[in-house]
Write an enzyme that holds these catalytic residues in place. Structure first.
Site, PDB file in Angstrom:
ATOM      1  NE  ARG A  71      -4.065  -0.414   0.501  1.00 37.42           N
ATOM      2  CZ  ARG A  71      -5.162  -0.379   1.257  1.00 37.42           C
ATOM      3  NH1 ARG A  71      -5.478   0.671   1.947  1.00 37.42           N
ATOM      4  NH2 ARG A  71      -5.959  -1.429   1.307  1.00 37.42           N
ATOM      5  CB  SER A 173      -9.561  -0.208   0.418  1.00 38.20           C
ATOM      6  OG  SER A 173     -10.805  -0.299   1.068  1.00 38.20           O
ATOM      7  CG  ASP A 330     -14.874   0.454   0.768  1.00 39.82           C
ATOM      8  OD1 ASP A 330     -15.351  -0.419   0.023  1.00 39.82           O
ATOM      9  OD2 ASP A 330     -13.845   0.280   1.440  1.00 39.82           O
ATOM     10  CG  ASP A 332     -12.070  -2.026  -1.991  1.00 39.78           C
ATOM     11  OD1 ASP A 332     -12.611  -1.234  -1.183  1.00 39.78           O
ATOM     12  OD2 ASP A 332     -11.339  -2.958  -1.614  1.00 39.78           O
ATOM     13  CG  ASP A 334     -13.248  -4.010   1.195  1.00 35.72           C
ATOM     14  OD1 ASP A 334     -13.566  -2.801   1.210  1.00 35.72           O
ATOM     15  OD2 ASP A 334     -12.128  -4.419   1.557  1.00 35.72           O
ATOM     16  NE  ARG A 335     -13.752   0.157   4.657  1.00 38.34           N
ATOM     17  CZ  ARG A 335     -13.668   1.201   5.468  1.00 38.34           C
ATOM     18  NH1 ARG A 335     -13.560   1.039   6.765  1.00 38.34           N
ATOM     19  NH2 ARG A 335     -13.685   2.424   4.972  1.00 38.34           N
ATOM     20  CD  GLU A 429     -11.822  -5.002   9.821  1.00 35.71           C
ATOM     21  OE1 GLU A 429     -10.870  -5.353  10.523  1.00 35.71           O
ATOM     22  OE2 GLU A 429     -11.699  -4.675   8.638  1.00 35.71           O
ATOM     23  CB  SER A 431     -12.813  -0.082  10.512  1.00 39.83           C
ATOM     24  OG  SER A 431     -12.325  -1.381  10.249  1.00 39.83           O
ATOM     25  CE  LYS A 443     -12.124  -4.789   4.651  1.00 39.71           C
ATOM     26  NZ  LYS A 443     -10.958  -4.729   5.488  1.00 39.71           N
TER      27      LYS A 443
END
Ligand SMILES: *[C@@H]1O[C@H](CO)[C@@H](O)[C@H](O)[C@H]1NC(C)=O
Ligand SMILES: *[C@@H]1O[C@H](CO)[C@@H](O)[C@H](O)[C@H]1NC(C)=O
Length: 617
Positions: A71, A173, A330, A332, A334-335, A429, A431, A443
């Site tokens: 990252r 992300s 979000d 990408d 995944d959240r 989680e 977040s 996730k």
């Protein structure tokens, strides 16, 4: 290298050498290996301008490769994400995978990407994914390269379905637009764990010189070993998603309207499709945010976790359209963030988890009427997330387990539990990372979005809002109120001293016994592996020597965790009041939590003495 190129390089270097031998060598290496004209030009212009320090920062250290993969900001240099560093990393990945999987040549690798791009360095997630594929293809490794951008969870899902050796997702992300990343999944579909990361890093360091065909970004178009898994995976995913749908009839008749924001990323078409699978009408997309935009033009930061400020367009549209619920994936996907109208309530990750955990259990029971014991049913959360599911589990008799922070721990735990014949029905989680069921060991914002929609529609039919149901859950199981914050400490020895003091508080190897005037009934130290609540005093969590994390449970139901952040100079603290059912004077619970949190910081961190900088608000 052709002689021409060599003499070009030499000419450049003799004219523009910085005078610092270490930097000069690194510049020479860069110019020898990099074939992207834009990143070459960036280094050249830094050399011309004599920016030695900037060159050193970019060229004299390599990005670290951890369990989260890579990252960093996009741009020229070994410390940045760009064509060359992605080629080098993939060459290292190849080397490691080839050692580990004798059948790599038949299993292959999955590669996906999001919608990030930076024009100034000619870098896009798509291009980096194509180069990743090229490196593997030129070693005769079959590559399942998606033909368009996909949600991050599609990559681990594809790894599992296709039996691939590993998966790589090019995404940063919800990071700022300057960044990109390279996320690695192992053959079980979970993110890699230690020591794979260290081994891969070593392989990368041994594979830095690009192979002749590594730059052949056209290879994915011509190679017979490349295939596009998009249709098959999308089909399988949507089919399996219907296993999370319990009330299709109701969904198709609901009067509730939903707004969906994709945050300028990948989510739009996949969330629309997921709603269709559940029998819903299409959610109303936020038009300004539905298509990919690498500039993330309408949000100050592309993280829906920031709440109302970044959800403004969604909330406005929902008001205009009379839609009560907003779901925001979000970039990408995944959240997931969720807001509900009634004076807008943006749910925290912990609150949403209380709702989703309740919902998944409710439906599991409805669909398994013959089962009276829940020995095989599990829910999971990370140690810094709310304990609400633990409380529900104690009352309802299913299992709850904690993992270390980070969804990779949850993913690997799911794989282990599934192998043992258990069923993980929900994980999260704080977040805003959720996983309903266990289709993907990571996730998944797409499935969470449509599950929230179904829950909202079901509750609406009972004349309840999500927020009212959240209250019901708290009334039944006890209020769970949490706080998260941090202090900054720029001096690593001080951090070490603080935690060492905690471990020797009342004498050698004695932890504190009081906090804010309350007895501490449990201490769990993930750094040393100590837990006074276990029969052998050994924590059941994996020991993580490289970071600090201690959790105290107080007599009055408050749980407090102090923890260092792996990537930032912070000591984070998480406190939660887990009150018993019946104690519903929320403001006095909040007041008490605030007081004990302040005492925790004061007594255990000693901010004045240690020159700790409080979080600016
Ligand atoms: C992103 O912003 C830059 C600078 O404002 C602009 O030049 C570029 O065209 C934008 N890119 C896209 C894809 O909108
Ligand atoms: C639905 O809830 C509202 C307010 O909570 C209440 O006034 C109304 O009577 C309820 N309707 C039904 C059918 O339960």
């Amino acid at each position: 290298l052709t002689n021409n190129l060599k003499s070009d390089l030499n000419a450049n270097l003799c004219c523009h050498a910085t005078g610092d031998p270490q930097v000069d060598t690194a510049v020479y290496q860069w110019m020898t290996w990099d074939r992207n004209p834009q990143t070459r030009a960036q280094i050249e212009s830094l050399v011309k301008a004599g920016h030695v320090e900037e060159l050193r920062r970019r060229l004299c250290s390599r990005m670290s490769f951890g369990t989260a993969g890579l990252r960093a900001a996009m741009g020229a240099g070994f410390a940045r994400i760009n064509d060359l560093t992605i080629i080098q990393s993939t060459q290292g990945m190849y080397k490691y995978l080839a050692k580990f999987f004798p059948d790599l040549g038949s299993r292959g690798l999955v590669v996906g990407y999001d919608t990030r791009a930076q024009e100034t360095c000619g870098c896009s997630s798509e291009r980096l994914a194509r180069l990743t594929a090229a490196v593997m293809l030129c070693k005769d490794v079959p590559v399942y390269l998606f033909s368009t951008y996909v949600p991050t969870p599609f990559v681990p899902y594809a790894v599992k379905k296709l039996g691939a050796a590993a998966g790589i997702m090019v995404t940063a992300s919800h990071n700022p637009k300057e960044d990109n990343g390279y996320k690695v999944y192992w053959n079980n579909g979970a993110q890699i764990s230690s020591p794979h990361d260290k081994e891969i890093l070593r392989c990368i360091e041994e594979s830095v010189e690009p192979w002749p065909d590594s730059w052949n970004e056209k290879l994915p178009d011509s190679s017979a070993l490349r295939s596009d898994p998009l249709q098959e995976i999308c089909h399988l995913y949507m089919e399996e998603l219907s296993s999370l749908c319990f009330h299709r009839e109701l969904n198709s008749k609901t009067s509730l309207k939903f707004v969906h924001s994709s945050f300028h990323g990948v989510g739009h078409r996949y969330v629309q499709q997921a709603f269709k699978v559940f029998g819903f009408p299409q959610p109303i997309p936020v038009p300004e945010q539905k298509d990919p935009d690498p500039n993330f033009s309408t949000v100050s930061c592309p993280n829906p976790e920031e709440g109302e400020s970044v959800l403004e367009l969604s909330l406005q549209l929902a008001e205009k359209e009379g839609a009560r619920v907003v779901v925001a994936t979000d970039p990408d996907a995944d959240r997931l963030a969720v807001a509900e109208q009634c004076k807008w309530k943006v749910f925290t990750g912990n609150e949403l988890a209380a709702l989703l955990g309740w919902w998944m259990l409710y439906n599991w029971k409805e669909t398994h009427p013959e089962v009276t014991e829940f020995k095989k049913v599990y829910m999971l959360a990370t140690t810094v997330s709310s304990k609400i599911l633990q409380t529900i589990a104690r009352t309802e008799g299913f299992h709850f387990e904690e993992t270390l922070p980070g969804f990779k721990w949850i993913g690997n735990k799911i794989c282990d539990l599934t192998k043992m014949g258990h069923e993980v029905i929900f994980s999260f989680e704080e977040s805003i990372g959720f996983l309903c069921g266990s289709m993907v060991p990571d996730k998944d914002g797409v499935s969470a979005a449509v599950v929230v929609a179904e829950m909202a529609a079901y509750l609406e039919n009972k004349n309840l809002t999500l927020n009212q149901q959240l209250k019901n859950i708290y009334e039944t199981y006890g209020y769970h109120i949490s706080k998260t914050s941090y202090v900054i400490c720029n001096d690593p020895p001080t951090v070490k001293r603080i935690f060492s003091r905690l471990r020797n508080f009342g004498g050698e190897n004695l932890y504190p016994i009081l906090c804010g005037g309350y007895n501490i009934v449990q201490v769990r130290d993930a750094t040393t592996g100590y837990d006074n609540n276990q029969p052998d005093q050994k924590s059941v969590l994996p020991v993580t020597k490289s970071s600090q994390m201690v959790t105290f449970t107080l007599q009055n139901g408050i749980v407090a965790t102090l923890r260092t952040s792996g990537t930032e100079p912070k000591i984070k603290y998480y406190t939660e009041f887990c009150a018993p059912p019946g104690e519903s004077d929320i403001s006095s619970l909040e007041e008490e939590l605030k007081r004990v949190t302040a005492a925790l910081v004061e007594e255990f961190l000693e901010p004045d003495k240690n020159n700790l900088i409080p979080r600016s608000v």
